[in-house]
Design a protein around this motif. Structure first.
Motif, PDB file in Angstrom:
ATOM      1  N   ARG A 104      22.838  30.887   7.542  1.00  0.00           N
ATOM      2  CA  ARG A 104      24.084  31.416   8.121  1.00  0.00           C
ATOM      3  C   ARG A 104      24.109  32.943   7.992  1.00  0.00           C
ATOM      4  O   ARG A 104      24.493  33.650   8.918  1.00  0.00           O
ATOM      5  N   ASP A 105      23.675  33.443   6.842  1.00  0.00           N
ATOM      6  CA  ASP A 105      23.631  34.895   6.626  1.00  0.00           C
ATOM      7  C   ASP A 105      22.734  35.579   7.645  1.00  0.00           C
ATOM      8  O   ASP A 105      23.094  36.604   8.230  1.00  0.00           O
ATOM      9  N   LEU A 106      21.549  34.997   7.822  1.00  0.00           N
ATOM     10  CA  LEU A 106      20.587  35.603   8.746  1.00  0.00           C
ATOM     11  C   LEU A 106      21.164  35.625  10.158  1.00  0.00           C
ATOM     12  O   LEU A 106      20.997  36.592  10.902  1.00  0.00           O
ATOM     13  N   ALA A 107      21.869  34.549  10.526  1.00  0.00           N
ATOM     14  CA  ALA A 107      22.475  34.494  11.846  1.00  0.00           C
ATOM     15  C   ALA A 107      23.553  35.573  11.965  1.00  0.00           C
ATOM     16  O   ALA A 107      23.654  36.261  12.978  1.00  0.00           O
ATOM     17  N   ALA A 108      24.296  35.730  10.892  1.00  0.00           N
ATOM     18  CA  ALA A 108      25.361  36.744  10.905  1.00  0.00           C
ATOM     19  C   ALA A 108      24.768  38.132  11.100  1.00  0.00           C
ATOM     20  O   ALA A 108      25.415  39.023  11.647  1.00  0.00           O
ATOM     21  N   GLN A 109      23.523  38.319  10.625  1.00  0.00           N
ATOM     22  CA  GLN A 109      22.874  39.611  10.826  1.00  0.00           C
ATOM     23  C   GLN A 109      22.311  39.762  12.231  1.00  0.00           C
ATOM     24  O   GLN A 109      21.691  40.774  12.558  1.00  0.00           O
ATOM     25  N   GLY A 110      22.451  38.730  13.054  1.00  0.00           N
ATOM     26  CA  GLY A 110      22.033  38.847  14.446  1.00  0.00           C
ATOM     27  C   GLY A 110      20.771  38.098  14.800  1.00  0.00           C
ATOM     28  O   GLY A 110      20.324  38.133  15.937  1.00  0.00           O
ATOM     29  N   HIS A 111      20.145  37.416  13.820  1.00  0.00           N
ATOM     30  CA  HIS A 111      18.967  36.633  14.158  1.00  0.00           C
ATOM     31  C   HIS A 111      19.365  35.374  14.913  1.00  0.00           C
ATOM     32  O   HIS A 111      20.438  34.825  14.694  1.00  0.00           O
ATOM     33  N   ALA A 112      18.486  34.941  15.793  1.00  0.00           N
ATOM     34  CA  ALA A 112      18.690  33.668  16.471  1.00  0.00           C
ATOM     35  C   ALA A 112      17.809  32.643  15.772  1.00  0.00           C
ATOM     36  O   ALA A 112      16.641  32.906  15.525  1.00  0.00           O
ATOM     37  N   ILE A 113      18.401  31.495  15.435  1.00  0.00           N
ATOM     38  CA  ILE A 113      17.669  30.550  14.593  1.00  0.00           C
ATOM     39  C   ILE A 113      17.631  29.166  15.212  1.00  0.00           C
ATOM     40  O   ILE A 113      18.658  28.620  15.617  1.00  0.00           O
ATOM     41  N   ILE A 114      16.413  28.635  15.316  1.00  0.00           N
ATOM     42  CA  ILE A 114      16.267  27.231  15.712  1.00  0.00           C
ATOM     43  C   ILE A 114      16.022  26.436  14.440  1.00  0.00           C
ATOM     44  O   ILE A 114      15.084  26.703  13.693  1.00  0.00           O
ATOM     45  N   PHE A 115      16.890  25.479  14.177  1.00  0.00           N
ATOM     46  CA  PHE A 115      16.857  24.747  12.921  1.00  0.00           C
ATOM     47  C   PHE A 115      16.519  23.291  13.235  1.00  0.00           C
ATOM     48  O   PHE A 115      17.357  22.549  13.749  1.00  0.00           O
ATOM     49  N   ILE A 116      15.267  22.915  12.954  1.00  0.00           N
ATOM     50  CA  ILE A 116      14.852  21.561  13.279  1.00  0.00           C
ATOM     51  C   ILE A 116      15.133  20.660  12.085  1.00  0.00           C
ATOM     52  O   ILE A 116      14.811  21.010  10.953  1.00  0.00           O
ATOM     53  N   THR A 117      15.753  19.528  12.326  1.00  0.00           N
ATOM     54  CA  THR A 117      16.095  18.667  11.193  1.00  0.00           C
ATOM     55  C   THR A 117      16.276  17.231  11.645  1.00  0.00           C
ATOM     56  O   THR A 117      16.350  16.923  12.827  1.00  0.00           O
ATOM     57  N   HIS A 118      16.290  16.357  10.650  1.00  0.00           N
ATOM     58  CA  HIS A 118      16.620  14.953  10.867  1.00  0.00           C
ATOM     59  C   HIS A 118      18.048  14.679  10.448  1.00  0.00           C
ATOM     60  O   HIS A 118      18.597  13.642  10.735  1.00  0.00           O
ATOM     61  N   LYS A 119      18.583  15.590   9.635  1.00  0.00           N
ATOM     62  CA  LYS A 119      19.774  15.239   8.873  1.00  0.00           C
ATOM     63  C   LYS A 119      21.049  15.725   9.560  1.00  0.00           C
ATOM     64  O   LYS A 119      21.234  16.919   9.779  1.00  0.00           O
ATOM     65  N   LEU A 120      21.893  14.789   9.903  1.00  0.00           N
ATOM     66  CA  LEU A 120      23.114  15.112  10.627  1.00  0.00           C
ATOM     67  C   LEU A 120      24.026  16.016   9.799  1.00  0.00           C
ATOM     68  O   LEU A 120      24.663  16.922  10.314  1.00  0.00           O
ATOM     69  N   ARG A 121      24.017  15.775   8.488  1.00  0.00           N
ATOM     70  CA  ARG A 121      24.862  16.559   7.595  1.00  0.00           C
ATOM     71  C   ARG A 121      24.588  18.048   7.775  1.00  0.00           C
ATOM     72  O   ARG A 121      25.509  18.858   7.842  1.00  0.00           O
ATOM     73  N   GLU A 122      23.317  18.393   7.888  1.00  0.00           N
ATOM     74  CA  GLU A 122      22.956  19.801   7.988  1.00  0.00           C
ATOM     75  C   GLU A 122      23.348  20.384   9.337  1.00  0.00           C
ATOM     76  O   GLU A 122      23.734  21.542   9.436  1.00  0.00           O
ATOM     77  N   VAL A 123      23.240  19.539  10.359  1.00  0.00           N
ATOM     78  CA  VAL A 123      23.649  19.995  11.687  1.00  0.00           C
ATOM     79  C   VAL A 123      25.117  20.382  11.639  1.00  0.00           C
ATOM     80  O   VAL A 123      25.522  21.454  12.099  1.00  0.00           O
ATOM     81  N   LEU A 124      25.903  19.498  11.056  1.00  0.00           N
ATOM     82  CA  LEU A 124      27.338  19.725  11.029  1.00  0.00           C
ATOM     83  C   LEU A 124      27.692  20.887  10.118  1.00  0.00           C
ATOM     84  O   LEU A 124      28.630  21.629  10.369  1.00  0.00           O
ATOM     85  N   ALA A 125      26.863  21.070   9.054  1.00  0.00           N
ATOM     86  CA  ALA A 125      27.210  22.103   8.079  1.00  0.00           C
ATOM     87  C   ALA A 125      26.814  23.493   8.554  1.00  0.00           C
ATOM     88  O   ALA A 125      27.527  24.461   8.321  1.00  0.00           O
TER      89      ALA A 125
END
Lengths: 354, 513, 307
Positions: free
Chosen positions: B197-218
């Motif tokens: 979240r911090d990195l995104a706030a600094q302007g980076h664009a992030i692709i976050f690959i995951t299996h876990k729905l919890r992380e998507v929502l968080a």
């Protein structure tokens, strides 16, 4: 460097590609070796006579070649049996010297009575196996590289040989450091064809037994599994450690037997020159025979032919015997380099050529 | 072919586009791995990408990082069309990958790894300049990790931070994190999500690959789902989707999971593991593990990979020294060799076929006959190759092993994954098999091969054998098992009835129960 | 006794230097992931060429330079085989050993058993001559000092420089190095070329710096000892100095013990360095740290597909 091509591992090379690669490499290696001979001063016209007629086609020459090939077959078995389990036996000379020393000891100290000769051969095998044992155990227990240990054990064996030849084994009536000449009961029988002797029978029997064990006995199947994937072999319940140790000891025993065959079959005494270069000969023959015992006699004849030819080239053209070593080195190097063709596929890199 | 209609949620209002992919397709042989995939990523955004194994996520990311080129499609970075010719081109375009398997030289310190990576920059800067840049990146990202000890001595989470630093040092503006939490503990994962979240706030664009729905929502702003090479849910705002939407998109419209087996009558106790411990060096892989399994039963052992599954299986088979007790049909196995345990009917289908079960360069026929040769069933001393080939031919036929030309003389490594697994099954699921330890038996197999493996395991169970099914694939465990346990950090746990549901399994995996 | 120790310490650097040079050469190869079993033969050729050049009127420095160049030249086919064509390194190295041994025997017949003027002792530390123990030890030829400086410089370069970092990465984890834009093959070629020069130089020092005469077989397994020495040194040039001192010291001990009339047969005594080497390898096997020091990709072939 070479960024314009990419390599991929081949899934499996076809039999035709493998055979052509092997034949091509052998031809190229031979051609380069011949070029070296010509450069060293052998007239081109004499090559065929020296390398083929005198070595393989004349009865006396063939006898010399067969005699020379006899211990080489055993030396090659020493390399191949170990290498099938990915154990690099680079101390064949050391095991051979121990074998020769043990056989000589049996002869000199008159051990075994009527069973003298068989006992000499058994002692030779035991000596070779004993000498490879430390490298095997250090590799299996502690993971110490067998490459270095077998090499160093050879150096130690040579010093032991010299110690004995200058000391307890020395023939006092002779100026050179050699043991006394063996008695008649301590010599392998000759067949009336040059120096060809009973050692040839022993070597061929050893080759046949090795081929049988690897191809038909349960041991051979286990050895293939352990050699290819020890982890899977263990999970399948194969006694991987025992198979490995047995193979290595058998290899050492074969090298020891080579030593016994040399002293009891041709030299009739122990000298410093026994089994020289046998480590390299064994590895070259095993590589050319692809570690298959069945091919070893034929390849051993070929390499022995090089040595016999080398000896006569030395006499007639003053060519150093070092040339034979160079020729073998070239053939081995070309052969292992040629594996590239069967192992990898070359592709032009993406973007360089459409 | 019409694409599923989806409404595309706008990225953060006013945020410039970082990356757009239009109609990316990629084919491997006959297999269309990516089929006209669109993707959209804005600066300052965390875009979660979901999908099951084999959905095409890694292929898409490999295209992005220059390892593959797409057969069709267009890529725009910050509004400009680009072609990504290779890994270095990807780096130059500001794309940074953090793979699941870290690309770090293990004996090197973090700093040395960063210096090594800096060598890949187009204008190789001087050492002191790199030092300054490292300091600047560390400061900006607030990533704290010891850069002066060998990487091998750091925890996985710390190594991951060095990987992220590496990407940032190389000037990544688009960061791709490939299942970054799969290897982390919960606390570490939370920390990573905050960092993302911090990195995104600094302007980076992030692709976050995951299996876990919890992380998507968080942590996600938007979410996309890939299934079988197609984007079935494209760039939805996370607030607008529910868990159900996402799992349906991932798995498809077929019913999610329904226990296929229930109410089978269990036989006598077959395997009894009590107080099992496996240690190696300082590390405890398995601690005080208990497990029991009845004849005619599949006992599923769920858990995230690397939690002691392999060590447990190897200890039961006798490949690893262990404390505690393992009993098979009431007989204590302590001190017995692998061969002796196999004689009692123990069988093993390991997770990594080519490393642990097959001799890849040995022929198919000999691989099939290995156990029979070892036990002497094909001949006490002499084993005739013709008998080995006969046995192989019978197995090839009854298991339908494809690619076994030439009487099984070809090396087994030439077989496809599914056929290689059939070789292992043909060998391990013989008539005398009593207990089969099957570790991830369907990993890397296609749908048909998976179904085949499951069928064979169920057949063995029907014959009265027991199966210990160790799998990371929860669906597989839920679908096949009579009873289920969970392994987490080397400890095995379950609910009192031995039939935890999905939510309970999730909690057990986290070690909460 | 004091005299014997002084003589021993004075002789040690001469025995140590060829081992150190060869070990540094092998270390460079191995840091790039290449196991070079040609070492024994390449040293033999270096020794022969150094002797032949000395007999042919070249100065000792030039003669050793030529020996080093011969080492490089004979290694070129090996380099092409294992680096470009990814030939298996063990048999390729043995083939190199055979070619180089054969070449030294074939080309060196005219140079055998003919004494020549070798490398002279440097005069720099003459005023220390009288200092007990150390004074005698300082009386060495320039190559001894050069080898020590080389070891230190190589150690520094490996640990501190960008090139050294990349070379270590190549031998340790070529996939990662490749991903960082390091040209794996270029580094390997450079390392093995430099290594072959050093190994050739080590051989040349045996004849030009040491015995001042060349005989076939004079390398006598020193190449193999150097191979073990690299393991002992845990692939660090600075530790290689200590290792070379240890093995060289053991070698230097043999003539001293004989001179002192120790009642051990000479050939059994000569086993000492080899037995010591094996003993050290066994000890190293117990050290986890030493095992981890081995370059992770030593002896294996890297292709980009594996990345």
């Amino acid at each position: 460097m070479l960024e314009t091509v990419t390599l991929e591992r081949r899934q499996g090379a076809g039999a035709v590609r493998a055979a052509l690669t092997y034949a091509g490499a052998l031809a190229l290696g031979l051609a380069l070796s011949l070029a070296v001979l010509v450069a060293a001063g052998v007239p081109t016209g004499a090559l065929f006579n020296e390398l083929v007629v005198q070595v393989f086609l004349s009865p006396a020459g063939l006898a010399r070649t067969v005699t020379m090939a006899t211990p080489m077959m055993l030396g090659a078995l020493a390399a191949a049996l170990c290498l099938r389990l990915k154990f690099w036996n680079i101390g064949i000379e050391g095991q051979l010297w121990l074998g020769a020393i043990c056989a000589t000891a049996v002869a000199l100290y008159d051990i075994g009575g009527p069973l003298r000769l068989p006992l000499m051969m058994v002692a030779a095998m035991a000596g070779g196996a004993l000498w490879i044992l430390p490298s095997a155990l250090l590799k299996m227990w502690l993971g110490v590289s067998e490459v270095i240990v077998t090499l160093l054990m050879s150096n130690i064996a040579f010093l032991l040989l010299q110690h004995l030849l200058f000391g307890p084994f020395r023939d006092p009536t002779f100026n050179f450091p050699t043991s006394p000449v063996f008695g008649e009961a301590e010599k392998l029988a000759r067949f009336g064809w040059g120096d060809v002797n009973g050692g040839l029978v022993l070597a061929l029997v050893a080759v046949a037994l090795a081929a049988l064990a690897l191809g038909r006995l349960r041991y051979g199947y286990a050895a293939r599994f352990v050699g290819d994937n020890p982890k899977a072999a263990l999970a399948l319940g194969f006694p991987a450690g025992r198979v490995l140790l047995l193979s290595i000891l058998a290899g050492g025993a074969m090298a020891g037997l080579a030593g016994g065959v040399i002293v009891a079959g041709t030299e009739y005494r122990l000298t410093q020159a026994v089994g020289l270069n046998m480590t390299f000969n064994g590895i070259v023959i095993a590589a050319l025979a692809r570690n298959a015992p069945g091919w070893i006699p034929l390849v051993a004849l070929f390499i022995a032919g090089l040595y016999v030819a080398g000896a006569s080239l030395k006499v007639f053209y003053g060519v150093s015997e070092g040339i034979v070593l160079i020729a073998q080195g070239i053939i081995l190097l070309v052969l292992v380099t040629a594996q590239f063709v069967t192992t990898y596929r070359v592709r032009l890199a993406r973007g360089v050529v459409a | 072919m019409t694409k599923p209609v989806q409404t595309v949620a706008p990225a953060l209002p006013g945020a410039p586009s970082a990356l757009r992919i239009f109609g990316a397709s990629k084919r491997f042989g006959d297999h269309l791995v990516l089929d006209g995939v669109d993707f959209d990523l804005a600066a300052g955004e965390v875009h979660a990408l979901l999908g099951e194994n084999g959905a095409g996520k890694s292929t898409l990311m490999n295209i992005l990082s220059g390892i593959y080129t797409a057969d069709a499609g267009r890529i725009e970075i910050e509004g400009a069309a680009v072609s990504i010719a290779g890994p270095s081109a990807a780096v130059a375009l500001g794309i940074g990958m953090v793979h699941q398997h870290f690309k770090l030289v293990q004996p090197f310190t973090g700093r040395e790894n960063l210096h090594l990576a800096a060598a890949g920059l187009p204008l190789v800067p001087r050492r002191a300049v790199v030092e300054e840049q490292i300091a600047a990146v560390v400061k900006r990202s607030a990533l704290d990790v010891n850069l002066d000890v060998p990487v091998a001595r750091l925890s996985v989470a710390e190594q991951q931070r060095i990987e992220i630093l590496k990407a940032l040092l190389l000037g990544a503006r688009i960061l791709v994190l490939d299942e970054p939490t799969a290897v982390l503990t919960d606390a570490e994962a939370d920390r990573l999500l905050a960092l993302v979240r911090d990195l995104a706030a600094q302007g980076h664009a992030i692709i976050f690959i995951t299996h876990k729905l919890r992380e998507v929502l968080a942590a996600g702003d938007r979410v996309s789902v890939l299934r079988r090479g197609r984007m079935v849910l494209a760039s939805h705002a996370v607030e607008d989707v529910t868990r159900d939407d996402l799992s349906r998109a991932m798995i498809g419209d077929q019913e999610t999971t329904q226990r296929r087996r229930s109410g089978s009558t269990p036989g006598p106790v077959l395997l009894e593991v009590t107080g099992l411990g496996v240690r190696d060096g300082g590390a405890a892989y398995v601690s005080d593990a208990g497990l029991s399994l009845r004849a005619g039963e599949i006992h599923g052992l769920a858990g995230v990979g690397g939690n002691g599954q392999r060590e447990l299986a190897e200890a039961i088979l006798g490949l690893r020294a262990a404390t505690g007790q393992v009993a098979l049909e009431g007989r204590d196995l302590t001190g017995l060799s692998v061969a002796a345990r196999r004689r009692l009917g123990l069988r093993y289908v390991p997770a990594d076929r080519s490393a642990d079960a097959l001799a890849p360069n040995v022929s198919l026929a000999e691989n099939l006959a290995a156990t029979l040769v070892r036990t002497g069933a094909l001949g006490r001393r002499m084993v005739w190759p013709s008998r080995v080939r006969q046995h192989a031919a019978a197995m090839v036929q009854s298991y339908g092993i494809a690619g076994a030309t030439g009487g099984g003389r070809r090396p087994v490594r030439l077989l496809s994954g599914g056929n290689a697994q059939k070789v292992v099954l043909a060998r391990e699921l013989d008539r005398d098999a009593r207990l089969i330890i099957a570790h991830s038996p369907t990993r890397g197999l296609d749908v048909a091969a998976c179904a085949y493996v499951h069928e064979r395991l169920l057949e063995a169970v029907a014959r009265g054998a027991g199966v210990l099914l160790i799998s990371e694939d929860l669906e597989e465990v839920l679908a096949l098992s009579d009873r289920i346990s969970v392994i987490s950090r080397g400890r095995i746990a379950t609910t009192p009835d031995g039939r935890p549901d999905r939510a309970q399994i999730g909690e057990l995996m986290l070690g909460h129960a | 006794m004091m005299l014997a120790v002084t003589a021993w310490l004075g002789a040690m650097p001469g025995f140590m230097t060829p081992l150190l040079l060869a070990a540094l050469g092998l270390l460079l190869c191995e840091r790039a992931g290449i196991l070079n079993l040609g070492v024994e033969g390449v040293m033999a050729l270096g020794a022969m060429v150094g002797a032949a050049a000395s007999l042919g009127g070249f100065g000792p420095g030039q003669a050793m330079g030529l020996g080093a160049l011969a080492g490089l030249a004979v290694s070129v086919p090996f380099m092409v085989a294992v680096i470009v064509f990814r030939a298996p390194q063990i048999p390729a190295g043995l083939a190199l050993a055979a070619i180089a041994l054969g070449a030294s025997a074939a080309l060196g017949r005219g140079a055998a058993h003919m004494p020549f003027a070798g490398l002279a002792v440097l005069g720099w530390f003459d005023e220390l001559e009288g200092v007990p123990v150390i004074g005698r030890m300082m009386q060495q030829d320039g190559m001894v000092w050069l080898a020590l400086i080389l070891a230190a410089a190589l150690g520094l370069w490996l640990a501190r420089s960008r090139g050294g970092l990349r070379l270590r990465a190549v031998g340790e984890d070529p996939a990662t190095a490749d991903a960082s834009g390091v040209d794996i093959q270029l580094y390997q070629l450079g390392a093995v070329a430099a290594g072959s020069l050093l190994i050739g130089l080590a051989g040349a020092y045996l004849s030009v710096g040491g015995s001042n005469i060349w005989t076939e077989g004079m390398v006598a397994g020193r190449g193999w000892i150097a191979l073990a020495l690299v393991v002992f040194a845990q692939w660090s040039p600075l530790r290689a100095i200590f290792g070379a001192a240890l093995f060289g010291g053991a070698e230097a001990l043999i003539p001293r013990l004989q001179a002192m009339g120790v009642e051990v047969p000479v050939y059994l005594l000569s086993m000492l360095p080899y037995a010591l080497t094996i003993a050290v390898l066994v000890l190293m096997a117990f050290s986890k740290r030493a095992r981890q020091a081995e370059p992770g990709f030593l002896g294996r072939a890297y292709i980009r597909q594996d990345r």
